[in-house]
Design a protein around this motif. Structure first.
Motif, PDB file in Angstrom:
ATOM      1  N   LEU A  59     127.714  20.437  46.623  1.00  0.00           N
ATOM      2  CA  LEU A  59     127.050  19.466  47.613  1.00  0.00           C
ATOM      3  C   LEU A  59     127.362  19.801  49.146  1.00  0.00           C
ATOM      4  CD1 LEU A  59     126.321  16.336  45.793  1.00  0.00           C
ATOM      5  CD2 LEU A  59     124.623  18.051  46.165  1.00  0.00           C
ATOM      6  N   SER A  60     127.184  20.536  50.219  1.00  0.00           N
ATOM      7  CA  SER A  60     127.507  20.644  51.774  1.00  0.00           C
ATOM      8  C   SER A  60     127.509  19.474  52.123  1.00  0.00           C
ATOM      9  CB  SER A  60     127.494  22.080  52.285  1.00  0.00           C
ATOM     10  OG  SER A  60     127.622  22.810  51.502  1.00  0.00           O
ATOM     11  N   ALA A  61     128.397  18.936  53.493  1.00  0.00           N
ATOM     12  CA  ALA A  61     128.074  18.019  54.793  1.00  0.00           C
ATOM     13  C   ALA A  61     127.102  19.360  55.720  1.00  0.00           C
ATOM     14  CB  ALA A  61     129.588  17.875  55.270  1.00  0.00           C
ATOM     15  N   PRO A  62     126.137  17.887  55.434  1.00  0.00           N
ATOM     16  CA  PRO A  62     125.271  18.975  57.002  1.00  0.00           C
ATOM     17  C   PRO A  62     126.297  19.369  58.093  1.00  0.00           C
ATOM     18  CG  PRO A  62     125.243  16.189  56.582  1.00  0.00           C
ATOM     19  CD  PRO A  62     126.379  16.822  55.830  1.00  0.00           C
ATOM     20  N   LYS A  63     125.476  21.023  58.166  1.00  0.00           N
ATOM     21  CA  LYS A  63     126.072  20.951  59.140  1.00  0.00           C
ATOM     22  C   LYS A  63     124.773  21.493  60.564  1.00  0.00           C
ATOM     23  CE  LYS A  63     130.253  22.265  57.012  1.00  0.00           C
ATOM     24  NZ  LYS A  63     130.972  23.776  56.596  1.00  0.00           N
ATOM     25  N   ALA A  64     125.285  21.194  61.494  1.00  0.00           N
ATOM     26  CA  ALA A  64     124.585  21.841  62.808  1.00  0.00           C
ATOM     27  C   ALA A  64     125.112  23.338  62.573  1.00  0.00           C
ATOM     28  CB  ALA A  64     124.587  21.966  64.043  1.00  0.00           C
ATOM     29  N   LEU A  65     123.962  24.598  62.438  1.00  0.00           N
ATOM     30  CA  LEU A  65     123.931  26.055  62.055  1.00  0.00           C
ATOM     31  C   LEU A  65     122.905  26.605  63.392  1.00  0.00           C
ATOM     32  CD1 LEU A  65     123.270  26.263  58.312  1.00  0.00           C
ATOM     33  CD2 LEU A  65     125.134  26.640  59.331  1.00  0.00           C
ATOM     34  N   PHE A  66     124.206  28.284  63.569  1.00  0.00           N
ATOM     35  CA  PHE A  66     123.715  28.625  64.255  1.00  0.00           C
ATOM     36  C   PHE A  66     122.578  29.559  63.507  1.00  0.00           C
ATOM     37  CE2 PHE A  66     127.146  26.822  66.226  1.00  0.00           C
ATOM     38  CZ  PHE A  66     126.649  26.290  67.537  1.00  0.00           C
ATOM     39  N   TYR A  67     121.828  30.648  64.018  1.00  0.00           N
ATOM     40  CA  TYR A  67     121.410  32.197  63.954  1.00  0.00           C
ATOM     41  C   TYR A  67     121.408  33.143  64.295  1.00  0.00           C
ATOM     42  CZ  TYR A  67     119.526  28.373  60.070  1.00  0.00           C
ATOM     43  OH  TYR A  67     119.375  27.147  59.199  1.00  0.00           O
ATOM     44  N   PHE A  68     121.796  34.488  63.776  1.00  0.00           N
ATOM     45  CA  PHE A  68     121.980  35.040  64.122  1.00  0.00           C
ATOM     46  C   PHE A  68     120.532  36.040  62.805  1.00  0.00           C
ATOM     47  CE2 PHE A  68     122.664  39.988  63.836  1.00  0.00           C
ATOM     48  CZ  PHE A  68     123.145  39.656  66.373  1.00  0.00           C
ATOM     49  N   HIS A  69     119.311  36.629  63.804  1.00  0.00           N
ATOM     50  CA  HIS A  69     118.271  37.718  63.081  1.00  0.00           C
ATOM     51  C   HIS A  69     118.096  36.715  62.213  1.00  0.00           C
ATOM     52  CE1 HIS A  69     117.645  40.442  66.628  1.00  0.00           C
ATOM     53  NE2 HIS A  69     119.562  39.990  66.059  1.00  0.00           N
ATOM     54  N   GLY A  70     117.927  35.271  62.199  1.00  0.00           N
ATOM     55  CA  GLY A  70     117.997  34.504  60.164  1.00  0.00           C
ATOM     56  C   GLY A  70     118.855  33.887  59.351  1.00  0.00           C
ATOM     57  N   VAL A  71     120.037  35.226  60.164  1.00  0.00           N
ATOM     58  CA  VAL A  71     121.100  34.697  59.245  1.00  0.00           C
ATOM     59  C   VAL A  71     121.903  32.795  59.203  1.00  0.00           C
ATOM     60  CG1 VAL A  71     123.289  35.771  58.316  1.00  0.00           C
ATOM     61  CG2 VAL A  71     121.536  37.454  58.605  1.00  0.00           C
ATOM     62  N   PRO A  72     122.331  32.321  58.704  1.00  0.00           N
ATOM     63  CA  PRO A  72     123.032  31.215  59.589  1.00  0.00           C
ATOM     64  C   PRO A  72     124.065  30.926  59.295  1.00  0.00           C
ATOM     65  CG  PRO A  72     122.183  31.130  57.289  1.00  0.00           C
ATOM     66  CD  PRO A  72     121.611  32.495  57.378  1.00  0.00           C
TER      67      PRO A  72
END
Length: 181
Positions: A59-72
């Motif tokens: 279970l991970s804490a919710p995080k605001a992710l960035f994406y580079f060509h679909g890779v989080p």
């Protein structure tokens, strides 16, 4: 099967480096051999945990992710705490122990650098291999911090033990000879 290529590649490289280093013959004492063999097992386990397809998830804490060509990836530290945060510390704690056992004279700053480089190696590989093979891994700044912290805690504990009555015991497992006091 393609998703296992990173693990297979690095495991093969690890075995080649171990054999080429002639570590087994250079460290003939039983304690030194325990250290070298357990280190190979440790690195293999870390590679299996970090560079194989993600079939499990904590279970991970919710995080605001960035994406580079679909890779989080996560570039914002401490967005939340989860069991994964502490498990990363536990995972790299032995690294700090090995840093000490390989060379007890390692300066503290260099031990931090080794922990950071090991963690950076993991996170960069997770990102790159996820880009090419979709391992479903997440390169995370929190992992970089907690992995480094785990190595520092392990190294610090070894210093404390070495200076407080465990010197003779630890010397059996050290790859550098310490003067017996």
């Amino acid at each position: 099967m393609r998703a296992w290529l990173p693990f297979i590649f690095y495991f093969g490289l690890e075995i080649v480096l171990f054999v080429a280093s002639d570590c087994w013959n250079r460290h003939p004492r039983w304690g030194e051999r325990v250290t070298t063999v357990s280190f190979v097992v440790y690195v293999t386990a870390v590679m299996w945990l970090c560079l194989t397809p993600a079939h499990f998830s904590f279970l991970s804490a919710p995080k605001a992710l960035f994406y580079f060509h679909g890779v989080p990836f996560n570039a914002i530290p401490f967005q939340g705490f989860s069991p994964e945060f502490f498990l990363n510390i536990v995972m790299t704690f032995p690294l700090g122990v090995y840093i000490f056992l390989f060379n007890y004279r390692t300066p503290f700053e260099r031990a931090i650098l080794y922990g950071l480089c090991f963690s950076l190696f993991i996170e960069i590989n997770q990102f790159v291999w996820d880009y090419f093979l979709n391992l479903q891994r997440l390169a995370d700044i929190d992992d970089l911090i907690t992995n480094t912290l785990g190595a520092v805690i392990g190294f610090s504990l070894m210093i404390i033990l070495y200076q407080n009555g465990w010197r003779k015991f630890l010397q059996r497992f050290m790859l550098t000879r310490a003067e017996i006091c």
